[in-house]
Write an enzyme that holds these catalytic residues in place. Structure first.
Site, short mmCIF file in Angstrom:
data_model
loop_
_atom_site.label_atom_id
_atom_site.label_comp_id
_atom_site.label_asym_id
_atom_site.label_seq_id
_atom_site.Cartn_x
_atom_site.Cartn_y
_atom_site.Cartn_z
CG HIS A 37 -2.07 0.94 1.07
ND1 HIS A 37 -1.99 2.28 1.34
CD2 HIS A 37 -3.33 0.70 0.62
CE1 HIS A 37 -3.16 2.84 1.08
NE2 HIS A 37 -3.98 1.91 0.64
CG ASP A 54 -8.22 -4.47 -3.38
OD1 ASP A 54 -9.43 -4.23 -3.28
OD2 ASP A 54 -7.39 -3.61 -3.76
#
Ligand code: CMC
Length: 373
Positions: A258, A309
């Site tokens: 991320h 996700d």
């Protein structure tokens, strides 16, 4: 003119102010920790929080749900358009086209006031799941299912998609995933929406652009790649070897890493329990065990952790939802956050127009066409 600060990908740059969400001190929406919201609220309450600024009381929630449920229908010409799209059109592209088209039919289209944008945002929140379900069924040659007014955002979507009611466990799991997907500060799609409306363009244009930004596998498209990763790894006992060799080949393991979270994404931890419970209910925990093995290698080798996700892709697969629906499901939640940002941007607008660091040829004179080699 002084040289502006430069950071590739705007990494670490503060590009605006927001009162909607922060990732500082743990992710929170309008001051509420996302874990608290996931535990105590429904997505419908969270959508109200994002759009209207506060969690609703019971009467406000009922009024909000009634307004949204009443808007769960598409103009007939849009249904014809969805049916006319080439059958290879992926659902996210169909959704992007549909949101753009919905702008033509909205009675508030030309009104960019705060009140009109809230009305348009509520309608889009209602219409997006209908587009996804209708398009899914049209491509499969299945009859259309009418929306139910008595069901929540998550329950109605599953009902329209499948033509039958989902179990309470499925509705809860999808609902939690929608809460976790609903908002995330200045991510790429939200920032795209803000850039678009900062020109005083309209809400439908901003959301259409946001869907385009969401599609890429470095952003929302990652949830559709998760099952590819798990299937390539094959099985829990092969996962360690597969992951090590994929990393050796410098491949990206979609669902990990991320830009902001370097020590883990709280949302992934929350949804992981729902993904495993759904896998157990479906009687197939192989992909959960494979995912655990990949997580161990990624932590040890790369000090890298799952993002939202990663469990979302597994949860939706365990719920027997088809992979091309995964990113559209992200969109049917994030539209709440996108719309809140569009409205906030317009409340205190300043055109978003950064500078570029020039890296092209030095100044030179034009050679007339007749003299060019
Ligand atoms: N798997 C393997 N290596 C990775 C991964 C990954 N998922 N992510 C980053 N790296 C490596 C990358 O190759 C680079 O290595 P090196 O320094 O050796 O070249 C290093 O880590 C730094 O990567 P970066 O691209 O500079 O990091 P970033 O902060 O720009 O990337 C990211 C953030 C999300 C684009 C990236 O982690 C990624 O591509 N992840 C996979 C796609 C994904 O899961 N996206 C969803 C993001 S979060 C939720 C959402 O928006 O939907």
């Amino acid at each position: 003119m002084s040289t502006p600060a430069y950071s590739p990908g705007l990494e670490g740059i503060v590009a605006g102010e927001t009162a909607i969400c922060t990732v500082e001190g743990g992710l929170s929406y309008r001051g509420y920790a996302v874990g608290d919201l996931a535990e105590h609220c429904s997505f419908d309450e969270v959508a109200h929080l994002l759009l209207h600024g506060e969690l609703p009381n019971a009467a406000q929630l009922k009024a909000f749900q009634t307004r949204v449920a009443a808007a769960r229908r598409l103009p007939p010409p849009l249904k014809d358009l969805l049916a006319a799209l080439p059958k290879w059109t992926v659902p996210l592209d169909a959704l992007r086209t549909a949101v753009s088209a919905l702008g033509h039919f909205d009675q508030d289209a030309a009104d960019n006031s705060r009140d009109a944008n809230l009305r348009k945002a509520e309608r889009l929140l209602a219409q997006i799941p209908v587009v996804i379900a209708d398009y899914y069924r049209v491509v499969k040659g299945l009859p259309e299912v009418q929306a139910r007014q008595d069901l929540s955002h998550a329950a109605n979507f599953l009902y329209m998609l499948r033509g039958g009611e989902a179990t309470p466990q499925e509705v809860k799991a999808l609902d939690v995933s929608l809460i976790l997907y609903a908002e995330h500060e200045f991510n790429a799609s939200t920032f795209a929406a803000r850039v678009i409306v900062s020109t005083l363009s309209d809400l439908h244009s901003g959301i259409t652009g946001a869907i385009g930004a969401l599609k890429g596998p470095l952003h929302g498209g990652a949830n559709e790649k998760v099952m590819d990763i798990l299937q390539a790894a094959g099985a829990p006992e092969h996962a360690e070897t597969w992951t090590r060799s994929a990393l050796f080949r410098k491949e990206r393991i979609m669902g990990f890493g991320h830009r902001v979270y370097k020590t883990g994404d709280v949302r992934a931890g929350i949804l992981k329990a729902y993904a495993r419970a759904a896998a157990e209910a479906a009687g197939e925990t192989k992909w959960e065990d494979t995912a655990d093995a990949i997580e161990r290698v990624m932590a040890a080798e790369k000090n890298m952790f799952p993002n939202l996700d990663w469990p979302a892709g597994r949860l939706y697969h365990a719920m027997k939802l088809e992979i091309p629906l995964f990113t559209p499901i992200f969109a049917m939640s994030r539209v709440a956050g996108w719309s809140a940002h569009v409205i906030e941007q317009l409340d205190k607008n300043r055109l978003i127009r950064p500078r570029a660091l020039y890296a092209g040829p030095a100044a030179r004179a034009v050679t007339p066409l007749a003299h060019r080699a």
